[in-house]
Every structure is written in structure tokens, then in C-alpha cells.
Design a protein around this motif. Structure first.
Motif, PDB file in Angstrom:
ATOM      1  N   ALA A  74       0.832  -1.204   0.000  1.00 20.87           N
ATOM      2  CA  ALA A  74       0.000   0.000   0.000  1.00 20.87           C
ATOM      3  C   ALA A  74       0.868   1.258   0.000  1.00 20.87           C
ATOM      4  O   ALA A  74       1.785   1.394   0.802  1.00 20.87           O
ATOM      5  CB  ALA A  74      -0.920  -0.002   1.211  1.00 20.87           C
ATOM      6  N   VAL A  75       0.560   2.174  -0.915  1.00 20.82           N
ATOM      7  CA  VAL A  75       1.228   3.475  -0.984  1.00 20.82           C
ATOM      8  C   VAL A  75       0.222   4.541  -0.568  1.00 20.82           C
ATOM      9  O   VAL A  75      -0.897   4.583  -1.086  1.00 20.82           O
ATOM     10  CB  VAL A  75       1.750   3.762  -2.407  1.00 20.82           C
ATOM     11  CG1 VAL A  75       2.335   5.171  -2.485  1.00 20.82           C
ATOM     12  CG2 VAL A  75       2.794   2.731  -2.814  1.00 20.82           C
ATOM     13  N   GLY A 136       0.507   4.750  -7.497  1.00 21.32           N
ATOM     14  CA  GLY A 136       1.274   4.962  -6.275  1.00 21.32           C
ATOM     15  C   GLY A 136       2.105   6.222  -6.315  1.00 21.32           C
ATOM     16  O   GLY A 136       3.311   6.195  -6.079  1.00 21.32           O
ATOM     17  N   GLY A 137       1.483   7.343  -6.595  1.00 15.51           N
ATOM     18  CA  GLY A 137       2.189   8.617  -6.654  1.00 15.51           C
ATOM     19  C   GLY A 137       1.186   9.745  -6.752  1.00 15.51           C
ATOM     20  O   GLY A 137       0.027   9.610  -6.347  1.00 15.51           O
ATOM     21  N   ALA A 138       1.631  10.876  -7.305  1.00 11.19           N
ATOM     22  CA  ALA A 138       0.749  12.032  -7.399  1.00 11.19           C
ATOM     23  C   ALA A 138       1.195  12.958  -8.516  1.00 11.19           C
ATOM     24  O   ALA A 138       2.382  13.034  -8.843  1.00 11.19           O
ATOM     25  CB  ALA A 138       0.718  12.794  -6.073  1.00 11.19           C
ATOM     26  N   VAL A 185      18.671   0.765  -5.246  1.00 12.29           N
ATOM     27  CA  VAL A 185      17.374   0.347  -5.775  1.00 12.29           C
ATOM     28  C   VAL A 185      16.673   1.537  -6.409  1.00 12.29           C
ATOM     29  O   VAL A 185      16.644   2.628  -5.848  1.00 12.29           O
ATOM     30  CB  VAL A 185      16.482  -0.224  -4.657  1.00 12.29           C
ATOM     31  CG1 VAL A 185      15.090  -0.551  -5.180  1.00 12.29           C
ATOM     32  CG2 VAL A 185      17.111  -1.460  -4.053  1.00 12.29           C
ATOM     33  N   LEU A 186      16.113   1.301  -7.597  1.00  9.66           N
ATOM     34  CA  LEU A 186      15.255   2.304  -8.211  1.00  9.66           C
ATOM     35  C   LEU A 186      13.932   2.304  -7.459  1.00  9.66           C
ATOM     36  O   LEU A 186      13.148   1.364  -7.549  1.00  9.66           O
ATOM     37  CB  LEU A 186      15.030   1.969  -9.693  1.00  9.66           C
ATOM     38  CG  LEU A 186      14.130   2.930 -10.469  1.00  9.66           C
ATOM     39  CD1 LEU A 186      14.700   4.338 -10.476  1.00  9.66           C
ATOM     40  CD2 LEU A 186      13.935   2.435 -11.900  1.00  9.66           C
ATOM     41  N   LYS A 187      13.662   3.362  -6.694  1.00  8.96           N
ATOM     42  CA  LYS A 187      12.525   3.385  -5.773  1.00  8.96           C
ATOM     43  C   LYS A 187      11.353   4.219  -6.290  1.00  8.96           C
ATOM     44  O   LYS A 187      10.225   4.094  -5.821  1.00  8.96           O
ATOM     45  CB  LYS A 187      13.016   3.947  -4.434  1.00  8.96           C
ATOM     46  CG  LYS A 187      12.083   3.772  -3.252  1.00  8.96           C
ATOM     47  CD  LYS A 187      12.034   2.326  -2.793  1.00  8.96           C
ATOM     48  CE  LYS A 187      11.244   2.195  -1.502  1.00  8.96           C
ATOM     49  NZ  LYS A 187      11.967   2.738  -0.334  1.00  8.96           N
ATOM     50  N   GLY A 188      11.621   5.085  -7.249  1.00  9.29           N
ATOM     51  CA  GLY A 188      10.558   5.936  -7.773  1.00  9.29           C
ATOM     52  C   GLY A 188      11.043   6.730  -8.963  1.00  9.29           C
ATOM     53  O   GLY A 188      12.215   6.648  -9.351  1.00  9.29           O
ATOM     54  N   TRP A 236       6.435   6.749  -6.021  1.00 10.53           N
ATOM     55  CA  TRP A 236       7.371   6.437  -4.936  1.00 10.53           C
ATOM     56  C   TRP A 236       6.979   5.132  -4.271  1.00 10.53           C
ATOM     57  O   TRP A 236       5.797   4.883  -4.048  1.00 10.53           O
ATOM     58  CB  TRP A 236       7.387   7.555  -3.893  1.00 10.53           C
ATOM     59  CG  TRP A 236       8.212   7.243  -2.678  1.00 10.53           C
ATOM     60  CD1 TRP A 236       7.763   6.968  -1.415  1.00 10.53           C
ATOM     61  CD2 TRP A 236       9.633   7.142  -2.621  1.00 10.53           C
ATOM     62  NE1 TRP A 236       8.820   6.728  -0.580  1.00 10.53           N
ATOM     63  CE2 TRP A 236       9.984   6.820  -1.286  1.00 10.53           C
ATOM     64  CE3 TRP A 236      10.651   7.298  -3.560  1.00 10.53           C
ATOM     65  CZ2 TRP A 236      11.295   6.651  -0.878  1.00 10.53           C
ATOM     66  CZ3 TRP A 236      11.968   7.123  -3.167  1.00 10.53           C
ATOM     67  CH2 TRP A 236      12.279   6.820  -1.838  1.00 10.53           C
ATOM     68  N   GLY A 237       7.976   4.289  -4.013  1.00  6.44           N
ATOM     69  CA  GLY A 237       7.719   3.077  -3.248  1.00  6.44           C
ATOM     70  C   GLY A 237       7.404   1.870  -4.085  1.00  6.44           C
ATOM     71  O   GLY A 237       7.031   0.830  -3.553  1.00  6.44           O
TER      72      GLY A 237
END
Length: 317
Positions: A74-75, A136-138, A185-188, A236-237
Motif C-alpha cells: 500500500a502506498v 502509487g504517486g501524485a 534500488v530504483l525506488k521511484g 514512490w515506493g
């Protein structure tokens, strides 16, 4: 009616009229704010569409809060109560990425349209808005309402410890976070910038980084039809990105499958051997990458590969 009675009646009438003005004024003001917010949301949603808007609801300390289920967990996206605040996005592992809205006045956020949170007139000739999205972002949107609106918009970035940005080939930025010695790690991502005028025509726009601030320039001119909508959009995430290893770690993995097994165990949730990531595959690709003077990368739900250049922010060194 004598003079004293007329005076008393006049005072009562004046007091009643004053009371009516006081009672009506807040309602009229609220209606005006709502109308401005609905108009701003309609203009934005005409450009962005609404298919990927995440459902949101009011929350304590926020204009709106959205929780989206992704393959990584969950983001949560939280739009600030006030335009001077930060959009906060929390990954499944609890890490938080924040983005401060452009230099603004203190304006309350209002949910309008199909779920766009609007901050009307938050800057000179400019509306601001936030749209939580289903991946999972904006989107953090600016609407330049006329030629007097500033064409440079600034967004302060709040990165968790160990995170950094690297420019990507699309014109945006990848957001990396260190996951252990020799790997990242590519996180976002911050997607490539875009801007459109009132006729839906593309307006030239670009990003640059100034320290911890993302700066978007929007190149309006004499033929631009206002209002113009522009958008820094980020995620992100999402752990289904890529883990990058440097040359030293690539060499160690190539020399010993035991280390490859350790690497698999240390990779974040979402990178699973069930997806075909095995010790043999990792060791083989590490050897191939080393022979090509490149480095090992492992993509979630995909096969190990090799990389060089700017990927991983120069980690192949």
C-alpha cells in the motif's frame, strides 16, 4: 410615530440589516471559493483525464488522503491542508518522499471535480492542485491563468536517508535509494515534464535541479492560449524497479554463487526467486557483465541484466 420611536425603529432596522450582511457574507465567500475550486478542477481534469485518479477522503491534518494498493504493497499519498505544505507519499516499507508545493500563499485545499485537490490563487495568477494517482504517486499541478503567472515553478524535495536523484533519458529523474553495500534500488521516478495550453497544445517545458529543489520552466509566449496546465508527476515506493550493483560487487558475484545467494536474500520484498531470479542466472549474468566491462542489474519480475553509463547514478564504477 414620535421622534424617539422613529429613532429606535431605525436602529433596529440598521442592526437587522447589519446582522443579515454578517450572516450572508461567509456563505457568499464560501460559494465563491467552491466555484473557483470547481472551475479550476474542471480545467485540470479536462487536460489530465480522470481514469488514473486514486480515490481519496478527508483526513486529520490533510486536505485529502489516498491509499493505493500496488504490487509492492500500500502506498499512501497525503495532500497538505494548506498550499504552503508538502505532498507526502509513504512507501510500503515506511519511507517517505515529500514534495513541497511551489512558492505559495496560505490557501486551504479543496477537493473538487472527480477528486482533484485544488488550492485556488495560491500564487500570483496561479492555481495549484494535487491528484493522487492509482500507480502509487501524485501529480502536483500548476495552472498559469494568464500571462502574468510566473513561468518558473519551484518544488522542494524531501528525500529519505540514502536516497538521491539521477537524470534519466526521458527528461525526468529516477529516484534511487541505497539498499546495501555496493547496490542501489530504483525506488521511484519523476516523470518527464509536460505542459498544455487551453487548446490542448503542448507548451515547451523542462526541469532542472537546484540543490534539493526541482525547478520546472514553462516557456509561454505571445501565441500561448491561457490557462496553461503543467505537471510534475512522481511515483514512490514501487519496488518493481531495478537493483544496480557496482563493479566490485559484480566481480564478487561472478566469482562465487554463494554470494549470489546472499544477494538474493538481501534484495527487498518484491524481487523473488519465484519470478525466475536464481543463483545460476545471477552468477552467469555477472560474468557476462564483467566481460563487457559493465555491471550487474536485477529487475523485479524479470531476468538479470547488465548496465553502464548513467543508470544507477553512475554506480557502475
Amino acid at each position: 410615530m414620535n421622534h424617539r420611536q422613529r429613532t429606535a425603529t431605525g436602529l433596529v432596522a440598521a442592526a437587522t440589516a447589519t446582522s443579515l450582511v454578517i450572516a450572508i457574507a461567509p456563505t457568499a465567500s464560501a460559494d465563491t471559493l467552491d466555484q473557483r475550486s470547481q472551475k479550476a478542477a474542471a480545467g485540470i481534469e479536462r487536460i489530465t483525464g480522470t481514469q488514473d485518479l486514486a480515490a481519496s477522503s478527508a483526513a486529520q491534518g490533510a486536505a485529502a488522503r489516498s491509499v493505493t494498493k500496488t504490487e509492492s504493497g500500500a502506498v499512501t499519498v497525503q495532500a497538505p491542508e494548506d498550499a504552503t505544505g508538502n505532498v507526502r507519499t509513504t512507501a510500503p516499507d515506511g519511507t517517505v518522499f515529500g514534495l513541497g508545493l511551489s512558492q505559495t500563499k496560505s490557501v486551504e485545499g479543496v477537493r473538487a471535480g472527480s477528486g482533484t485537490i485544488v488550492y485556488p490563487d495560491a500564487a500570483d495568477s496561479t492555481d495549484l492542485a494535487v491528484q493522487p494517482t492509482t500507480e502509487g504517486g501524485a501529480r502536483t499541478l500548476v495552472t498559469l491563468k494568464d500571462k502574468n503567472a510566473p513561468t518558473e515553478q519551484r518544488f522542494d524535495l524531501q528525500l529519505p536517508a540514502g536516497a538521491h536523484l539521477a537524470a534519466n533519458d526521458s527528461g525526468g529523474y529516477d529516484i534511487f535509494q541505497d539498499s546495501g553495500e555496493g547496490s542501489t534500488v530504483l525506488k521511484g521516478t519523476i516523470s518527464a515534464p509536460w505542459a498544455k495550453d487551453a487548446n490542448g497544445k503542448d507548451v515547451a517545458t523542462s526541469y532542472k535541479l537546484e540543490g534539493g529543489t526541482l525547478v520546472q520552466r514553462i516557456d509561454t509566449n505571445g501565441t500561448t492560449a491561457f490557462p496553461v496546465v503543467a505537471d510534475p508527476h512522481y511515483t514512490w515506493g514501487i519496488v518493481s524497479g531495478t537493483v544496480y550493483f557496482n563493479k566490485s560487487e559484480t566481480r564478487k558475484i561472478a566469482l562465487g554463487g554463494g554470494l549470489a545467494a546472499t544477494i538474493i536474500a538481501s534484495i527487498p520484498a518484491g524481487f523473488t526467486t519465484a519470478a525466475g531470479i536464481t543463483v545460476a542466472a545471477i552468477t552467469t549474468m555477472a560474468n557476462i557483465a564483467q566481460s563487457h566491462k559493465k555491471c550487474l542489474k536485477i529487475k523485479s519480475y524479470g531476468k538479470p541484466g547488465e548496465y553502464s553509463g548513467k543508470q544507477g547514478d553512475g554506480y557502475c564504477r
